[in-house]
Design an enzyme around this catalytic site. Structure first.
Site, PDB file in Angstrom:
ATOM      1  N   LYS A  89     -20.813  -7.195 -43.509  1.00 50.39           N
ATOM      2  CA  LYS A  89     -21.934  -7.535 -44.381  1.00 50.39           C
ATOM      3  C   LYS A  89     -22.196  -6.424 -45.378  1.00 50.39           C
ATOM      4  CE  LYS A  89     -24.819 -10.419 -41.559  1.00 50.39           C
ATOM      5  NZ  LYS A  89     -24.360 -10.296 -40.184  1.00 50.39           N
ATOM      6  N   GLU A  97     -17.345 -11.372 -28.093  1.00 48.32           N
ATOM      7  CA  GLU A  97     -18.370 -10.353 -27.779  1.00 48.32           C
ATOM      8  C   GLU A  97     -19.723 -10.972 -27.428  1.00 48.32           C
ATOM      9  OE1 GLU A  97     -20.801  -8.526 -30.531  1.00 48.32           O
ATOM     10  OE2 GLU A  97     -19.687  -9.164 -32.301  1.00 48.32           O
TER      11      GLU A  97
HETATM   12  N1  PSU Z   1     -22.611  -7.349 -37.718  1.00 48.10           N
HETATM   13  C1  PSU Z   1     -22.915  -8.660 -37.761  1.00 48.10           C
HETATM   14  N2  PSU Z   1     -23.311  -9.299 -36.630  1.00 48.10           N
HETATM   15  C2  PSU Z   1     -23.412  -8.648 -35.428  1.00 48.10           C
HETATM   16  C3  PSU Z   1     -23.062  -7.260 -35.393  1.00 48.10           C
HETATM   17  C4  PSU Z   1     -22.672  -6.655 -36.549  1.00 48.10           C
HETATM   18  O1  PSU Z   1     -22.837  -9.236 -38.816  1.00 48.10           O
HETATM   19  O2  PSU Z   1     -23.785  -9.260 -34.414  1.00 48.10           O
HETATM   20  C5  PSU Z   1     -23.107  -6.532 -34.082  1.00 48.10           C
HETATM   21  C6  PSU Z   1     -21.695  -6.414 -33.495  1.00 48.10           C
HETATM   22  O3  PSU Z   1     -21.778  -6.498 -32.080  1.00 48.10           O
HETATM   23  C7  PSU Z   1     -21.275  -5.014 -33.895  1.00 48.10           C
HETATM   24  C8  PSU Z   1     -22.595  -4.279 -33.799  1.00 48.10           C
HETATM   25  O4  PSU Z   1     -20.299  -4.444 -33.086  1.00 48.10           O
HETATM   26  O5  PSU Z   1     -23.557  -5.196 -34.299  1.00 48.10           O
HETATM   27  C9  PSU Z   1     -22.581  -2.993 -34.596  1.00 48.10           C
HETATM   28  O6  PSU Z   1     -23.732  -2.290 -34.304  1.00 48.10           O
HETATM   29  P1  PSU Z   1     -23.841  -0.760 -34.777  1.00 48.10           P
HETATM   30  O7  PSU Z   1     -23.895  -0.819 -36.269  1.00 48.10           O
HETATM   31  O8  PSU Z   1     -25.109  -0.271 -34.155  1.00 48.10           O
HETATM   32  O9  PSU Z   1     -22.619  -0.062 -34.255  1.00 48.10           O
END
Ligand code: PSU
Ligand code: MN
Length: 307
Positions: free
Chosen positions: A162, A27
């Site tokens: 996390k 990604e």
């Molecule tokens: N969690 C992490 N590192 C990240 C992300 C999440 O520890 O880089 C990124 C990933 O791309 C994940 C996104 O898909 O954040 C999720 O964002 P949201 O909670 O806005 O859906």
């Protein structure tokens, strides 16, 4: 309008898919929104090297000028890393507008899964997945990543999620959506920086071959959607549980005080934790991503054997 007008697959990745070779999707939100420059670019390029070293083909995914691009060039990775937060973070709901208006975008786990499945890639490696945020009972902040797992047939290797999230609720949501959470050589769900979360995975599987079999069975059974493979951070890089917990609590508290909401929440928390830990969390983050790329390569190879 046709799909082809929005989808570009690099010749190398196209060829690999055609020949049934193992491919690992990667990604780009982690590059532009998850880590600072230039570490982000360095890490993304190293992840590709690791995938190659273990016998698979990497396909880093982003939106470049409105095209969902599967298999970025090193120059495109450098560009996304340097632009950083200026690039739009693109989850499922953002995709149509960004594509229609020829904009650039960094793909989240949700959109990377979707793009991978459009291209015919079954395995994807990342750091951590999005999930149910703390206080989602009132904010309704649940990452679109989770619903993507319910719909899109891609297996994602991650280090759990996390504890900026409510891990228990995240597991409940995945259960409701019929998404298996498999631990690679672990019974406990890892929590990104630590191998410990206090929650169990649904199934512990110890080999890439068993994981590939389970995913193949899911497809054969017509059970649409993905699978979470949780791969713990290597012990030597794991962070002290109390230390990281304190810093996560502080970061979450600050996000509430500042009124951070919506898609800004995750990048805000990631950045805050990196600052609070003076970069120590960044090093752990990088190492766990490398380890996920390695395990994803093993699984992609097994899946390619089974055809
Ligand atoms: N969690 C992490 N590192 C990240 C992300 C999440 O520890 O880089 C990124 C990933 O791309 C994940 C996104 O898909 O954040 C999720 O964002 P949201 O909670 O806005 O859906
Ligand atoms: Mn959200």
């Amino acid at each position: 309008m046709k799909l082809e007008q929005f989808l570009v697959v690099s010749p190398e990745v196209q060829q690999a898919i055609k020949e049934g070779k193992p491919v690992v999707a990667l990604e780009s939100t982690i590059i532009s929104h998850g880590m600072p420059y230039p570490k982000n670019v360095e890490t993304a390029l190293n992840v590709e090297k690791i995938v190659r070293k273990h016998g698979a083909i990497p396909a880093t995914i982003a939106i470049i000028k409105g095209k969902i691009t599967v298999g970025l060039s090193p120059e495109e990775i450098e560009y996304l890393g340097k632009e950083g937060l200026k690039v739009t973070k693109v989850s499922r709901r953002d995709l149509p507008v960004i594509c229609a208006l020829n904009k650039d975008g960094a793909t989240t786990v949700a959109t990377t899964m979707y793009a991978a499945s459009l291209a015919g890639i079954k395995v994807f490696a990342t750091g951590g997945i999005g999930g149910v945020h703390r206080n989602a009972q009132t904010t309704m902040d649940i990452s679109a990543d989770l619903d993507e797992f319910a719909m899109t047939n891609v297996l994602v290797v991650c280090a759990g999620c996390k504890s900026i999230l409510d891990i228990g609720l995240t597991l409940e949501y995945l259960e409701t959506k019929g998404v298996p959470v498999v631990g690679y050589q672990t019974e406990e769900l890892p929590a990104f920086y630590t191998t410990h979360s206090g929650f169990k995975v649904d199934y512990r599987l110890d080999t890439a071959s068993d994981i590939a079999k389970a995913f193949d069975a899911k497809m054969a059974l017509g059970l649409h959607g993905g699978m979470v493979v949780a791969n713990p951070i290597p012990q030597e890089y794991a962070m002290d549980l109390n230390y990281i917990t304190e810093n996560i609590e502080a970061a979450v508290k600050e996000s509430v005080t500042l009124g951070i909401t919506g898609k800004e929440t995750t990048p805000f928390l990631l950045d805050k934790i990196q600052k609070l830990t003076a970069g120590k969390s960044l090093e752990a983050n990088i190492q766990l991503v490398y380890n996920n790329a390695f395990v994803a390569s093993l699984i992609a190879i097994e899946l390619s054997k089974q055809g």
